[in-house]
Write a protein that holds these residues in place. Sequence first.
Motif, PDB file in Angstrom:
ATOM      1  N   GLN A  26       0.826  -1.198   0.000  1.00 31.45           N
ATOM      2  CA  GLN A  26       0.000   0.000   0.000  1.00 31.45           C
ATOM      3  C   GLN A  26       0.864   1.253   0.000  1.00 31.45           C
ATOM      4  O   GLN A  26       1.759   1.396   0.831  1.00 31.45           O
ATOM      5  CB  GLN A  26      -0.919   0.045   1.225  1.00 31.45           C
ATOM      6  CG  GLN A  26      -2.062  -0.962   1.199  1.00 31.45           C
ATOM      7  CD  GLN A  26      -3.024  -0.728   2.346  1.00 31.45           C
ATOM      8  OE1 GLN A  26      -2.685  -0.104   3.351  1.00 31.45           O
ATOM      9  NE2 GLN A  26      -4.245  -1.223   2.204  1.00 31.45           N
ATOM     10  N   TYR A  27       0.601   2.119  -0.960  1.00 26.55           N
ATOM     11  CA  TYR A  27       1.163   3.470  -0.994  1.00 26.55           C
ATOM     12  C   TYR A  27      -0.031   4.414  -1.157  1.00 26.55           C
ATOM     13  O   TYR A  27      -0.253   4.994  -2.219  1.00 26.55           O
ATOM     14  CB  TYR A  27       2.135   3.641  -2.158  1.00 26.55           C
ATOM     15  CG  TYR A  27       3.472   2.957  -1.988  1.00 26.55           C
ATOM     16  CD1 TYR A  27       4.586   3.660  -1.542  1.00 26.55           C
ATOM     17  CD2 TYR A  27       3.627   1.603  -2.276  1.00 26.55           C
ATOM     18  CE1 TYR A  27       5.817   3.037  -1.393  1.00 26.55           C
ATOM     19  CE2 TYR A  27       4.853   0.971  -2.127  1.00 26.55           C
ATOM     20  CZ  TYR A  27       5.944   1.692  -1.693  1.00 26.55           C
ATOM     21  OH  TYR A  27       7.164   1.072  -1.558  1.00 26.55           O
ATOM     22  N   GLN A  28      -0.797   4.558  -0.096  1.00 21.35           N
ATOM     23  CA  GLN A  28      -2.025   5.334  -0.190  1.00 21.35           C
ATOM     24  C   GLN A  28      -1.765   6.813  -0.443  1.00 21.35           C
ATOM     25  O   GLN A  28      -2.598   7.502  -1.050  1.00 21.35           O
ATOM     26  CB  GLN A  28      -2.848   5.155   1.085  1.00 21.35           C
ATOM     27  CG  GLN A  28      -3.368   3.736   1.281  1.00 21.35           C
ATOM     28  CD  GLN A  28      -4.182   3.587   2.541  1.00 21.35           C
ATOM     29  OE1 GLN A  28      -4.081   4.392   3.461  1.00 21.35           O
ATOM     30  NE2 GLN A  28      -5.001   2.545   2.574  1.00 21.35           N
ATOM     31  N   GLU A  29      -0.625   7.306  -0.005  1.00 24.36           N
ATOM     32  CA  GLU A  29      -0.302   8.715  -0.213  1.00 24.36           C
ATOM     33  C   GLU A  29       0.395   8.967  -1.544  1.00 24.36           C
ATOM     34  O   GLU A  29       0.699  10.102  -1.873  1.00 24.36           O
ATOM     35  CB  GLU A  29       0.598   9.214   0.936  1.00 24.36           C
ATOM     36  CG  GLU A  29      -0.023   9.079   2.317  1.00 24.36           C
ATOM     37  CD  GLU A  29      -1.351   9.820   2.412  1.00 24.36           C
ATOM     38  OE1 GLU A  29      -1.421  10.958   1.901  1.00 24.36           O
ATOM     39  OE2 GLU A  29      -2.291   9.268   2.997  1.00 24.36           O
ATOM     40  N   GLY A  30       0.632   7.907  -2.301  1.00 20.48           N
ATOM     41  CA  GLY A  30       1.259   8.070  -3.608  1.00 20.48           C
ATOM     42  C   GLY A  30       2.703   7.611  -3.621  1.00 20.48           C
ATOM     43  O   GLY A  30       3.403   7.646  -2.598  1.00 20.48           O
ATOM     44  N   LEU A  31       3.145   7.166  -4.786  1.00 21.76           N
ATOM     45  CA  LEU A  31       4.514   6.684  -4.970  1.00 21.76           C
ATOM     46  C   LEU A  31       5.495   7.848  -5.094  1.00 21.76           C
ATOM     47  O   LEU A  31       5.104   8.975  -5.432  1.00 21.76           O
ATOM     48  CB  LEU A  31       4.599   5.822  -6.237  1.00 21.76           C
ATOM     49  CG  LEU A  31       3.750   4.546  -6.254  1.00 21.76           C
ATOM     50  CD1 LEU A  31       3.703   3.969  -7.664  1.00 21.76           C
ATOM     51  CD2 LEU A  31       4.315   3.518  -5.281  1.00 21.76           C
ATOM     52  N   ALA A  46      -5.489  -4.748  -7.937  1.00 23.31           N
ATOM     53  CA  ALA A  46      -4.669  -3.545  -7.821  1.00 23.31           C
ATOM     54  C   ALA A  46      -5.546  -2.313  -7.972  1.00 23.31           C
ATOM     55  O   ALA A  46      -6.580  -2.347  -8.653  1.00 23.31           O
ATOM     56  CB  ALA A  46      -3.563  -3.540  -8.877  1.00 23.31           C
ATOM     57  N   MET A  47      -5.118  -1.230  -7.346  1.00 21.38           N
ATOM     58  CA  MET A  47      -5.796   0.045  -7.494  1.00 21.38           C
ATOM     59  C   MET A  47      -5.348   0.668  -8.809  1.00 21.38           C
ATOM     60  O   MET A  47      -4.156   0.927  -9.020  1.00 21.38           O
ATOM     61  CB  MET A  47      -5.447   0.964  -6.328  1.00 21.38           C
ATOM     62  CG  MET A  47      -6.136   2.306  -6.363  1.00 21.38           C
ATOM     63  SD  MET A  47      -7.896   2.199  -5.983  1.00 21.38           S
ATOM     64  CE  MET A  47      -7.842   1.911  -4.212  1.00 21.38           C
ATOM     65  N   VAL A  48      -6.313   0.884  -9.710  1.00 19.78           N
ATOM     66  CA  VAL A  48      -6.010   1.483 -11.015  1.00 19.78           C
ATOM     67  C   VAL A  48      -6.922   2.685 -11.200  1.00 19.78           C
ATOM     68  O   VAL A  48      -8.146   2.545 -11.276  1.00 19.78           O
ATOM     69  CB  VAL A  48      -6.225   0.474 -12.165  1.00 19.78           C
ATOM     70  CG1 VAL A  48      -5.899   1.127 -13.511  1.00 19.78           C
ATOM     71  CG2 VAL A  48      -5.384  -0.776 -11.962  1.00 19.78           C
ATOM     72  N   TYR A  69      -0.885   3.571  -4.922  1.00 18.14           N
ATOM     73  CA  TYR A  69      -0.680   2.203  -5.413  1.00 18.14           C
ATOM     74  C   TYR A  69      -1.057   1.232  -4.313  1.00 18.14           C
ATOM     75  O   TYR A  69      -0.553   1.315  -3.190  1.00 18.14           O
ATOM     76  CB  TYR A  69       0.781   2.012  -5.823  1.00 18.14           C
ATOM     77  CG  TYR A  69       1.146   0.583  -6.188  1.00 18.14           C
ATOM     78  CD1 TYR A  69       0.536  -0.055  -7.253  1.00 18.14           C
ATOM     79  CD2 TYR A  69       2.126  -0.113  -5.475  1.00 18.14           C
ATOM     80  CE1 TYR A  69       0.883  -1.356  -7.604  1.00 18.14           C
ATOM     81  CE2 TYR A  69       2.487  -1.411  -5.818  1.00 18.14           C
ATOM     82  CZ  TYR A  69       1.852  -2.023  -6.886  1.00 18.14           C
ATOM     83  OH  TYR A  69       2.203  -3.309  -7.231  1.00 18.14           O
ATOM     84  N   GLU A  70      -1.951   0.332  -4.631  1.00 18.12           N
ATOM     85  CA  GLU A  70      -2.329  -0.727  -3.698  1.00 18.12           C
ATOM     86  C   GLU A  70      -2.411  -2.043  -4.460  1.00 18.12           C
ATOM     87  O   GLU A  70      -2.998  -2.101  -5.546  1.00 18.12           O
ATOM     88  CB  GLU A  70      -3.670  -0.421  -3.032  1.00 18.12           C
ATOM     89  CG  GLU A  70      -3.637   0.823  -2.147  1.00 18.12           C
ATOM     90  CD  GLU A  70      -4.936   1.034  -1.397  1.00 18.12           C
ATOM     91  OE1 GLU A  70      -5.560   0.007  -1.023  1.00 18.12           O
ATOM     92  OE2 GLU A  70      -5.328   2.196  -1.195  1.00 18.12           O
ATOM     93  N   LEU A  71      -1.825  -3.075  -3.891  1.00 21.06           N
ATOM     94  CA  LEU A  71      -1.788  -4.394  -4.521  1.00 21.06           C
ATOM     95  C   LEU A  71      -2.166  -5.448  -3.495  1.00 21.06           C
ATOM     96  O   LEU A  71      -1.670  -5.439  -2.362  1.00 21.06           O
ATOM     97  CB  LEU A  71      -0.382  -4.683  -5.066  1.00 21.06           C
ATOM     98  CG  LEU A  71      -0.160  -6.051  -5.700  1.00 21.06           C
ATOM     99  CD1 LEU A  71      -0.830  -6.112  -7.070  1.00 21.06           C
ATOM    100  CD2 LEU A  71       1.334  -6.338  -5.832  1.00 21.06           C
TER     101      LEU A  71
END
Length: 276
Positions: A26-31, A46-48, A69-71
């Motif tokens: 999880q990168y909820q705040e963004g990569l 995945a979150m798209v 990004y969430e996987l």
Amino acid sequence: MTASDPQRCSVLYANYFSHTQPHSVQYQEGLSFYLFRLQMEGTCHAMVQGKYETIIPGDLLIYAPDQPYELIVQPRSAPGSGGVQPASDYFLIGSGEWLDSWWQDRGLPARTNIGFDDTVITLWKHIAGEKKKVMEHQEELLDYLFRTFCLTLQQVIQARRRTKGAETACKLKQFIDNHAHEPLSLEQISASAGLSISRASSLFKAAFGQSPFAYCIDVRLKSAEQQVLYSTLSLEQVADKAGFQSYAHFSRMFRERYGAPPGEYRRSFGFRFNPR
């Protein structure tokens, strides 16, 4: 090119993973980097672009910095074997100003099914292999490989888009062929393929050289010509059966296409019925 070149792009990480246990990221705040991921076996979620999607083999995901990004990987039991079906993928993480420029200029989709393109996979393996080495000029070599990788991905995605676009245009054409005799709007035609009017019109024109509505008129006129020549229907009935909403519009379009109004065309070229 030197390591201080601001246009250099860097490979931060590259590898291949085969998951047999549940796995999540999880990168909820963004990569803070670019992430490339190609599903090879099994599925995951995945979150798209703000929603969860099921990722299948051949799906390429590309995420830019600041994008969340969430996987979620949950390997399933392999039918009949009692074992686990792995969920496998290639992934690559990178950064750099050249990459920023490439991403901003190309407008590539976040998800594209590219299948198992041999050139892409070979480059991916090469980059992963070189990243593990400790050698002179490694960063320069990886920079060139990474650029080649990105440009190759671009070509593959665009080729897939053209193929998909042609398939969609044919679907639109078939819809028009089947419904041209009915009242049709551009909204109905584009909705048949789940597209906006502008997107449907663009794909159709690229494939067939004319707008969807112009093609619809062609279909109606060809149908009407056959009925003018070989049926005993009145011209008003011909216009209605071919899909024209008014006889005046039908007559004008017919004259523009065939050089004579429908009645004159029938008298000059129509089949002479001789009832007994």
